[in-house]
Design a protein around this motif. Structure first.
Motif, PDB file in Angstrom:
ATOM      1  N   VAL A 118      -3.457  22.846 -44.066  1.00 15.82           N
ATOM      2  CA  VAL A 118      -4.127  22.104 -43.969  1.00 15.82           C
ATOM      3  C   VAL A 118      -5.253  22.850 -43.677  1.00 15.82           C
ATOM      4  CG1 VAL A 118      -4.959  20.256 -42.634  1.00 15.82           C
ATOM      5  CG2 VAL A 118      -2.788  19.631 -43.413  1.00 15.82           C
ATOM      6  N   ASN A 119      -6.631  23.482 -44.247  1.00 17.03           N
ATOM      7  CA  ASN A 119      -7.641  23.799 -43.986  1.00 17.03           C
ATOM      8  C   ASN A 119      -7.172  25.243 -43.949  1.00 17.03           C
ATOM      9  OD1 ASN A 119      -9.226  21.576 -44.758  1.00 17.03           O
ATOM     10  ND2 ASN A 119      -8.906  20.520 -42.776  1.00 17.03           N
ATOM     11  N   GLY A 120      -5.806  26.149 -44.001  1.00 19.10           N
ATOM     12  CA  GLY A 120      -5.815  26.896 -43.618  1.00 19.10           C
ATOM     13  C   GLY A 120      -4.643  27.528 -42.327  1.00 19.10           C
ATOM     14  N   GLU A 121      -3.915  25.635 -41.835  1.00 25.98           N
ATOM     15  CA  GLU A 121      -3.666  25.820 -40.626  1.00 25.98           C
ATOM     16  C   GLU A 121      -2.337  25.234 -40.751  1.00 25.98           C
ATOM     17  OE1 GLU A 121      -3.200  23.538 -36.250  1.00 25.98           O
ATOM     18  OE2 GLU A 121      -4.895  23.218 -37.466  1.00 25.98           O
ATOM     19  N   ARG A 122      -1.226  25.677 -40.443  1.00 29.00           N
ATOM     20  CA  ARG A 122       0.139  25.187 -41.183  1.00 29.00           C
ATOM     21  C   ARG A 122       0.250  24.419 -39.971  1.00 29.00           C
ATOM     22  NH1 ARG A 122       2.825  26.085 -45.117  1.00 29.00           N
ATOM     23  NH2 ARG A 122       5.313  26.334 -43.741  1.00 29.00           N
TER      24      ARG A 122
ATOM     25  N   PRO B  43       3.166  20.609 -39.014  1.00 25.42           N
ATOM     26  CA  PRO B  43       4.590  19.548 -38.990  1.00 25.42           C
ATOM     27  C   PRO B  43       4.328  18.617 -39.801  1.00 25.42           C
ATOM     28  CG  PRO B  43       4.360  19.889 -36.777  1.00 25.42           C
ATOM     29  CD  PRO B  43       3.108  20.343 -37.621  1.00 25.42           C
ATOM     30  N   ALA B  44       4.358  18.445 -41.431  1.00 28.72           N
ATOM     31  CA  ALA B  44       4.478  17.450 -42.342  1.00 28.72           C
ATOM     32  C   ALA B  44       4.054  15.886 -41.700  1.00 28.72           C
ATOM     33  CB  ALA B  44       5.397  17.815 -43.748  1.00 28.72           C
ATOM     34  N   GLU B  45       5.286  14.852 -41.130  1.00 33.98           N
ATOM     35  CA  GLU B  45       4.764  14.375 -40.917  1.00 33.98           C
ATOM     36  C   GLU B  45       3.506  13.881 -39.503  1.00 33.98           C
ATOM     37  OE1 GLU B  45       5.890  12.501 -42.758  1.00 33.98           O
ATOM     38  OE2 GLU B  45       8.168  12.953 -43.617  1.00 33.98           O
ATOM     39  N   VAL B  46       3.551  15.265 -39.231  1.00 34.10           N
ATOM     40  CA  VAL B  46       2.240  14.652 -38.733  1.00 34.10           C
ATOM     41  C   VAL B  46       1.742  14.715 -39.451  1.00 34.10           C
ATOM     42  CG1 VAL B  46       0.971  15.801 -36.580  1.00 34.10           C
ATOM     43  CG2 VAL B  46       2.773  16.114 -36.310  1.00 34.10           C
ATOM     44  N   VAL B  47       0.787  15.290 -39.991  1.00 40.03           N
ATOM     45  CA  VAL B  47       0.264  15.284 -40.568  1.00 40.03           C
ATOM     46  C   VAL B  47       0.147  14.250 -41.994  1.00 40.03           C
ATOM     47  CG1 VAL B  47      -1.312  16.568 -43.358  1.00 40.03           C
ATOM     48  CG2 VAL B  47      -0.433  17.790 -41.299  1.00 40.03           C
ATOM     49  N   TYR B  48       0.841  13.387 -42.228  1.00 42.13           N
ATOM     50  CA  TYR B  48       1.586  12.376 -42.633  1.00 42.13           C
ATOM     51  C   TYR B  48       0.793  11.300 -41.896  1.00 42.13           C
ATOM     52  CZ  TYR B  48       3.208   8.801 -45.980  1.00 42.13           C
ATOM     53  OH  TYR B  48       3.238   6.740 -46.563  1.00 42.13           O
ATOM     54  N   GLY B  49       1.122  11.096 -40.775  1.00 40.19           N
ATOM     55  CA  GLY B  49       0.750   9.843 -40.082  1.00 40.19           C
ATOM     56  C   GLY B  49      -0.487   9.869 -39.415  1.00 40.19           C
ATOM     57  N   GLU B  50      -1.374  10.948 -39.673  1.00 40.61           N
ATOM     58  CA  GLU B  50      -2.741  10.807 -39.632  1.00 40.61           C
ATOM     59  C   GLU B  50      -3.371  10.012 -40.213  1.00 40.61           C
ATOM     60  OE1 GLU B  50      -3.123  15.379 -35.915  1.00 40.61           O
ATOM     61  OE2 GLU B  50      -3.212  15.046 -38.255  1.00 40.61           O
TER      62      GLU B  50
END
Length: 200
Positions: A25-29, A31-38
């Motif tokens: 996400v924007n060049g940063e790795r 956790p997928a589910e953290v990103v999903y929640g956000e």
């Protein structure tokens, strides 16, 4: 954001932070589910900024610790998929209830959020429908294009049709404004047409 809600969000994000699957996400790795929640919370703020506190929690917890129950633990096929989905919803609801009680919410609040997360009385419960709308919009904006790369046209059309049927009129109108890859537009249109035919 009040202290109790902030504590709940932090606990949900910490739990999802254990997800072994990371995405860029924007060049940063991350956790997928953290990103999903956000992304779920961001879409809720855009789509229904006046949503109540319990809906905000349910939306953030939509995929709470989803990675702990792989799809591979259930049989292949439609029935296996539905059983997996239902067990996921049950787990998400139970886990967010634990987090809420530890953060100072009542049993009644936790049970209400659990019902929303399980999407009980979908179409009849405005809060459950709102959660479904947000999940569909997040999928369309952030995950649909990647999904389409790995599936045949018929599968894509079917997914769009099923997604469209589950959404409210307001969510459908919002979805139509989303930018999608040009090559997918005909498949989206076909899926919507199929959904509209089913509706009536």
């Amino acid at each position: 954001m009040n202290e109790r809600l902030e504590k709940t969000f932090a606990a949900i994000d910490a739990a999802n932070g254990q997800d072994p699957h990371h995405i860029d996400v924007n060049g940063e790795r991350r956790p997928a589910e953290v990103v999903y929640g956000e992304r779920m919370s961001e879409w809720l703020n855009r789509f229904a900024p006046g949503a109540n506190e319990l809906v905000k929690i349910a939306v953030r917890a939509q995929h709470l610790e989803r990675f702990k129950l792989p799809r591979s633990e259930f049989p292949m096929g439609k029935q296996g998929y539905h059983n997996w989905r239902n067990e996921q919803k049950r787990r998400h609801a139970a886990r967010v209830g634990e987090i809420m009680r530890a953060s100072g919410y009542t049993d009644e609040d936790a049970e209400r959020v659990g019902a929303i997360v399980r999407k009980e009385r979908l179409k009849r419960d405005p809060d459950a429908q709102l959660l479904e709308d947000i999940a569909c919009l997040v999928f369309m904006e952030h995950y649909f294009a990647d999904f389409a790369k790995d599936h045949e046209a018929e599968k894509i059309v079917g997914i769009i049709a099923r997604t469209w049927v589950k959404m409210s009129d307001k969510a459908r109108e919002t979805a139509l404004s989303l930018p999608l890859p040009q090559d997918l537009a005909p498949l989206v249109e076909k899926g919507i047409a199929e959904a509209e035919a089913r509706r009536g």
